[in-house]
Design an enzyme around this catalytic site. Sequence first.
Site, mmCIF file in Angstrom:
data_model
loop_
_atom_site.group_PDB
_atom_site.id
_atom_site.type_symbol
_atom_site.label_atom_id
_atom_site.label_comp_id
_atom_site.label_asym_id
_atom_site.label_seq_id
_atom_site.Cartn_x
_atom_site.Cartn_y
_atom_site.Cartn_z
ATOM 1 N N HIS A 1 1.684 4.649 -3.090
ATOM 2 C CA HIS A 1 2.056 6.151 -2.823
ATOM 3 C C HIS A 1 3.241 6.512 -3.140
ATOM 4 O O HIS A 1 3.352 7.394 -3.744
ATOM 5 C CB HIS A 1 1.544 6.520 -1.387
ATOM 6 C CG HIS A 1 0.266 6.305 -0.693
ATOM 7 N ND1 HIS A 1 -0.800 6.819 -1.375
ATOM 8 C CD2 HIS A 1 -0.289 5.707 0.455
ATOM 9 C CE1 HIS A 1 -1.971 6.269 -0.719
ATOM 10 N NE2 HIS A 1 -1.664 5.577 0.253
ATOM 11 N N HIS B 1 0.812 -1.327 0.002
ATOM 12 C CA HIS B 1 -0.126 0.122 -0.049
ATOM 13 C C HIS B 1 0.995 1.184 0.033
ATOM 14 O O HIS B 1 0.634 2.176 -0.885
ATOM 15 C CB HIS B 1 -0.841 0.094 1.249
ATOM 16 C CG HIS B 1 -1.853 1.194 1.225
ATOM 17 N ND1 HIS B 1 -3.328 0.831 0.960
ATOM 18 C CD2 HIS B 1 -1.829 2.547 1.736
ATOM 19 C CE1 HIS B 1 -3.757 2.228 0.911
ATOM 20 N NE2 HIS B 1 -2.888 3.105 1.402
ATOM 21 N N GLU B 2 1.868 1.280 0.914
ATOM 22 C CA GLU B 2 2.756 2.398 1.049
ATOM 23 C C GLU B 2 3.650 2.486 -0.428
ATOM 24 O O GLU B 2 4.152 3.751 -0.513
ATOM 25 C CB GLU B 2 3.627 2.361 2.141
ATOM 26 C CG GLU B 2 2.808 2.589 3.543
ATOM 27 C CD GLU B 2 1.851 3.342 3.773
ATOM 28 O OE1 GLU B 2 1.774 4.588 3.120
ATOM 29 O OE2 GLU B 2 0.645 3.086 4.350
#
Length: 454
Positions: A114, A110-111
């Site tokens: 980003h 997920h990170e």
Amino acid sequence: MLNVHSLTSGNTFLRLRSADSPSPLWPLQPKSQFSRTVPICFACLRKHISRQRPFNWRVEGLARDGYLLFHRRRGLKPPSAIPGLSIGSLEGPQSVLEAVAILTAIIVVHESGHFLAAYLQGIHVSKFAVGFGPILAKFNAKNVEYSIRAFPLGGFVGFPDNDPESDIPVDDVNLLKNRPIFDRVLVISAGVIANIIFAYMIIFVQVLAVGLPVQEALPGVLVPEVQASSAAARYGLQSGDVILGVNGSKLLKSGASVFDLVDIIKKSPSKTVSFSVERGKTSLEIDVVPDLNSDGTGRIGVQLSPHVKFAKVKARNLAQAVAFAGKEFWGLSFNVVDSLKQTFFNFSQSASKVSSPVAIIAVGAEVARSSTEGLYQFAAVLNINLAVINLLPLPALDGGSLFLLLIEAARGGRKIPQEIEQRIMSSGILVVITLGMFLIVRDTLNLDFIREIL
């Protein structure tokens, strides 16, 4: 966070429900960070754990509130009903580490979404952290601090936009806050996109490596267990029997047959109920008179489950694998969305079932001990759950940030005053921190081995 919930349709899901968690900076002077713990909703995963039943699990029947009971074949430790806070234990270091590794991998993915969305656009990034709390190890590369922190249940990507220690000019066009709305939308939504892709990849690997569990409904209702000295035991019902009909009516190939049978029994206290039973290859007719419950309903003292048989389907080629994985992915996604919808629409009833990452790890560890195949489903549902939850327009979630950008776009590109934006996000983060700490303490105290000590 974890939400244990069950539907009354006969299919008990394990839904994984997510809530973002902030970076370890508090009081908050936001530095444009995306941070989160793994969100969870317990209904979908339990459904897919149950699909592994032929290998490690069997449904034990219905509790009085209608929830399915599960029984693990290895060890045969009697489980409790799924609803509520009986979240198992953290016994078995290997299974715990496997569960933590899955959560950590999902957070990293997920990170990374980003991070890559920002990095590939030339946007300044200052930090990439796995975990929260004290730094255990770190290194710097290309002006980015990469760190591993003490608590591997979350992570964050930091941007230097409002960092007083940053020497980047505030009007630098490569600061996230100075980029066009579309660029910022890409960065904020990239975490969700990464989790969706990762979920599909997990299912795709499962289809190729171990196959998907499928079930075929059979006529009747299975009797996994008969309680000693119960009405069923007195009149001759035995564990392993299959009830094919009741009072002359056949039971169909449907999970609803369980509930139909329960209704008939409840409505027949002290009245004879005739069962058509299959025991092995023998057909029997057994009459049972249900005992009278204190609430006036009938009971015969059995646990019931749908009569199904299980198999595994493996893809024979890549095209079939893509099709199987796509179908399974959409099925999982529908269950997650449906489960979350029911959670929010019935929040007054489901609020007590919301749990913390401690419960997620306990469940993941149980899945790891019971079924390697179940870990694929566990990981896929967690990813989808995290993606769906983060799209909600709530402060501290990616959806909240996207909603603020939508307002900015509606204002013709005029930014929301920074003070107002910080207040909105800070209030959301404060709520998450408070709720998260409460749930972690509560769920830790509800672990089996902690309860035994206390």
